[in-house]
Design a protein around this motif. Structure first.
Motif: not given
Length: 423
Positions: A223-227
């Motif tokens: 999720l951090a990578v996606q953001a």
């Protein structure tokens, strides 16, 4: 919850000495910001305290850059300098400077109970109340009401929706000849402001706070990578390449001249956008920052400035009295009305005069109560290094590096820092 009036009475007792007779008049030095309305408000408030107590106040100039100001504080406090009695400190400096600050709890009485609990927790280090909240901040989304209405859009609720609206309005306006318009501006320069933006993006997607409450490094997750990947996609599309060098004022300058549809900034920009000479006066709306979509949440990072008393002050009681006065509800109300500084008293968000000057404050209350805190208390004196690792990684992604690879490198960097620091 105690009312603003009860808090005001408590502050009155505190700055008058809390029933104790203070010593003969003394001079108290305070570090305030050195520019514009912030310096004026600090000076006027300090002078009111001086008139009420018979003491004198000396305003000590400090660098405008928060990085430079912290470096100055660390240098002077390490040498036990008595140049400052009261220090204006960033919300993330409580853990960094705690060893050099007095415990204010014996001087504040019940006053801390009237402030946002998250701020008092932030300022409490190893059981000591090392600072008092002066004003708070949370990241918010500014938008052009006229442009969204023109094309039939409501304010976005997710970052994905913001991206689509920004792209559509930007394209439509450029087709009409408004070639200088961009969709979104924010703080993309490699500095603390980018750490704030990055944490907001990550947390809004459900990717955590970079470091967990127990001190574990958690940033390398999908999720951090996606953001961060989404943020990277904005540059050159809905955000100018120049955003890689924008701080708060640079972003505000672009937005306030009418050259952006959306802007991430702090609440202070509202009063400036509504000033008589502002090209966007009456055309601006403010809402909480978007969420990361399904499973996400709105997330604004906690900001703001607090007041602390140096351990090396010759007059700690009088210095604490000044802190109690400046952070009182009546003084915070003045700052809110005159310059849109967010009070640290929840009760002031129901005050009719405050809301008349800042209509969007009512919407901010949930964001302030649930703001995302940077991991400064966990990292303590190592926070600056942690933050610099974060902003460098985020800047690299904005500049075009692949998010999965760079986030994995960031986690490794932070793991090494944790091992050396052993927080």
């Amino acid at each position: 919850m105690r009312s603003v009036f009860a808090a005001a009475l408590a502050a009155l007792a505190l700055f008058c000495g809390g029933g104790r007779a203070l010593a003969a008049p003394v001079e108290i030095s305070i570090s305030c910001a050195s520019l514009g309305v912030e310096l004026r408000l600090c000076t006027e408030a300090a002078n009111r305290w001086a008139a009420k107590t018979g003491n004198r106040v000396k305003i000590v100039s400090t660098p405008n850059s928060s990085t430079d100001r912290l470096a100055l504080y660390l240098q002077m406090l390490a040498s036990r300098s008595q140049a400052f009695d009261v220090l204006q400190i960033d919300v993330v400096w409580a853990g960094v400077l705690a060893d050099h600050l007095i415990d204010l709890r014996p001087y504040m009485g019940d006053a801390p109970r009237a402030h946002f609990p998250v701020l008092i927790r932030n300022d409490t280090v190893d059981g000591r109340l090392v600072a008092m909240p002066w004003w708070t901040d949370v990241g918010v989304l500014y938008y052009r009401k006229d442009l969204l209405a023109k094309y039939g859009y409501a304010p976005p609720r997710t970052w994905q929706e913001m991206t689509r609206i920004a792209r559509a309005v930007q394209a439509a306006e450029r087709a009409r000849g408004n070639v200088r318009l961009w969709g979104y501006v924010f703080q993309g320069r490699a500095y603390e402001g980018l750490t704030c933006n990055a944490l907001e993006w990550i947390d809004s997607f459900g990717g955590g706070h970079i470091v967990s409450a127990s001190g574990e490094i958690t940033v390398d997750n999908p999720l951090a990578v996606q953001a961060l990947a989404l943020a990277g996609s904005w540059v050159g599309d809905i955000s100018p390449r120049g955003v890689l060098n924008y701080d708060e004022e640079a972003a505000r300058g672009v937005f306030q001249t009418g050259a952006a549809v959306f802007m991430r900034n702090w609440p202070y920009a509202w009063a400036l956008a509504q000033s008589p000479d502002s090209p966007v006066r009456g055309k601006v709306g403010v809402v909480p920052l978007p969420s990361g979509g399904a499973g996400g949440k709105t997330s604004g990072v906690l900001g703001g400035w607090h007041l602390a008393v140096s351990r090396y002050s010759k007059h700690p009681a009088e210095a604490a009295s000044l802190v109690a006065y400046l952070t009182s509800a009546p003084e915070q109300k003045i700052r809110a009305i005159e310059a849109s500084y967010n009070p640290t008293y929840p009760a002031l968000y129901d005050d009719p005069q405050v809301l008349a000057a800042n209509p969007f404050f009512a919407e901010l209350l949930p964001s302030l109560e649930n703001a995302a805190a940077r991991p400064s208390r966990i990292a303590g004196p190592h926070y600056n290094r942690l933050s610099s690792d974060v902003w460098r990684a985020a800047h690299d992604i904005l500049a075009g590096e692949a998010a999965p690879t760079r986030v994995a490198e960031l986690e490794a960097d932070l793991d090494r820092l944790k091992y050396r620091a052993r927080w």
